[in-house]
Design an enzyme around this catalytic site. Structure first.
Site, PDB file in Angstrom:
ATOM      1  N   GLY A   1      73.992  19.781  -1.672  1.00 34.62           N
ATOM      2  CA  GLY A   1      74.910  18.660  -1.724  1.00 34.62           C
ATOM      3  C   GLY A   1      76.315  19.008  -1.270  1.00 34.62           C
ATOM      4  O   GLY A   1      77.130  18.107  -1.023  1.00 34.62           O
TER       5      GLY A   1
ATOM      6  N   SER B   1      73.206  25.139  -2.603  1.00 32.60           N
ATOM      7  CA  SER B   1      73.631  23.885  -3.223  1.00 32.60           C
ATOM      8  C   SER B   1      73.751  22.848  -2.113  1.00 32.60           C
ATOM      9  O   SER B   1      74.836  22.631  -1.571  1.00 32.60           O
ATOM     10  CB  SER B   1      74.968  24.063  -3.955  1.00 32.60           C
ATOM     11  OG  SER B   1      75.367  22.869  -4.600  1.00 32.60           O
TER      12      SER B   1
ATOM     13  N   GLU C   1      73.219  46.271   3.098  1.00 30.59           N
ATOM     14  CA  GLU C   1      73.894  45.991   1.835  1.00 30.59           C
ATOM     15  C   GLU C   1      73.415  46.898   0.709  1.00 30.59           C
ATOM     16  O   GLU C   1      74.190  47.238  -0.195  1.00 30.59           O
ATOM     17  CB  GLU C   1      73.697  44.516   1.459  1.00 30.59           C
ATOM     18  CG  GLU C   1      74.411  43.541   2.380  1.00 30.59           C
ATOM     19  CD  GLU C   1      75.921  43.665   2.305  1.00 30.59           C
ATOM     20  OE1 GLU C   1      76.448  44.098   1.255  1.00 30.59           O
ATOM     21  OE2 GLU C   1      76.583  43.329   3.305  1.00 30.59           O
TER      22      GLU C   1
ATOM     23  N   GLU D   1      85.860  45.760  -2.703  1.00 33.56           N
ATOM     24  CA  GLU D   1      84.649  45.748  -3.524  1.00 33.56           C
ATOM     25  C   GLU D   1      84.701  46.838  -4.593  1.00 33.56           C
ATOM     26  O   GLU D   1      85.106  47.971  -4.320  1.00 33.56           O
ATOM     27  CB  GLU D   1      83.418  45.930  -2.641  1.00 33.56           C
ATOM     28  CG  GLU D   1      83.164  44.752  -1.721  1.00 33.56           C
ATOM     29  CD  GLU D   1      81.926  44.928  -0.864  1.00 33.56           C
ATOM     30  OE1 GLU D   1      81.323  43.917  -0.479  1.00 33.56           O
ATOM     31  OE2 GLU D   1      81.569  46.097  -0.557  1.00 33.56           O
TER      32      GLU D   1
ATOM     33  N   GLU E   1      87.214  45.849   1.742  1.00 34.88           N
ATOM     34  CA  GLU E   1      86.894  44.493   1.297  1.00 34.88           C
ATOM     35  C   GLU E   1      87.191  44.294  -0.191  1.00 34.88           C
ATOM     36  O   GLU E   1      86.856  43.256  -0.757  1.00 34.88           O
ATOM     37  CB  GLU E   1      85.422  44.177   1.595  1.00 34.88           C
ATOM     38  CG  GLU E   1      85.104  44.144   3.088  1.00 34.88           C
ATOM     39  CD  GLU E   1      83.670  43.751   3.376  1.00 34.88           C
ATOM     40  OE1 GLU E   1      82.958  43.336   2.424  1.00 34.88           O
ATOM     41  OE2 GLU E   1      83.249  43.834   4.545  1.00 34.88           O
TER      42      GLU E   1
END
Length: 207
Positions: free
Chosen positions: A132, A130, A108, A162, A160
């Site tokens: 939850g 996150s 990346e 980008e 993509e």
């Protein structure tokens, strides 16, 4: 003997799983009961979980020049919340099958910033984004080493969609952006706070 719910042999009973969406990302609904702190069982709980895989972030930092690499790009979530949609972040990507987290960090960095990470990667943290609502975890690294001249420009994979701008602030400039609330993405905040705590160690021996 521990009385913590997690230590019981029947801590969680999975009652069912419903696939809700299977596209670029997945969404599933889980039905379960779990042990409680009171010693009994919870009511049946139904939770939708966004499952997008697991990610890696990396913060390249040059201790000699005291510069680091951040990126800026458009993000849909703040746009639909009617907030500034171009966000300052750290380099990041999703772990593909067969890849190690270190592989992802190096890939990346090349794709999003045009930077080759030749040196070792120091772990910063691993955390749930996150818990939850999503199963995603992130692994954060710092890549401490020299940044070549000419780092910058616009990068990303065209296929993509980008469109990623590379920023090369000094440490002080990055801390100012953080203090002024111009950096609002969790992994970037964690990475920069880690750098603030470890910068002196990374620069040991430098004049």
């Amino acid at each position: 003997m521990s009385d913590h719910p997690a230590d019981r042999p029947d801590a969680v009973t999975l009652l069912g799983r419903e696939p809700l969406h299977d596209g670029h990302f997945q969404m599933n609904r889980y039905h379960l009961r779990h042990a409680t702190y009171a010693g009994d069982r919870s009511v049946e709980i139904r939770r939708e979980v966004f499952e997008r895989g697991h990610g890696v972030c990396v913060l390249p930092y040059d201790p000699v020049s005291d510069r680091l690499v951040l990126i800026e790009q458009f993000r849909i979530a703040p746009y639909i919340c009617e907030e500034p949609a171009w966000l300052i972040e750290v380099i990041a990507g999703v772990i593909d099958p067969g890849e190690t987290p270190e592989d992802v960090a190096r890939r990346e960095a090349e794709e999003e910033a045009g930077v080759t990470l030749a040196g070792p990667l120091e772990p910063i943290s691993r955390f749930y984004v996150s818990p939850g609502g999503t199963s995603e975890t992130l692994i954060l690294f710092c890549a401490s080493g020299p940044l070549p001249d000419g780092v910058g420009g616009v990068h990303g994979l065209a296929e993509e969609g980008e469109d990623i701008r590379v920023l090369v602030p000094t440490f002080d400039q990055a801390m100012t952006m953080l203090a002024e609330g111009r950096i609002v993405v969790g992994p970037a905040i964690v990475s920069l706070q880690w750098l603030a705590l470890n910068r002196d160690r990374l620069r040991e021996g430098l004049d």
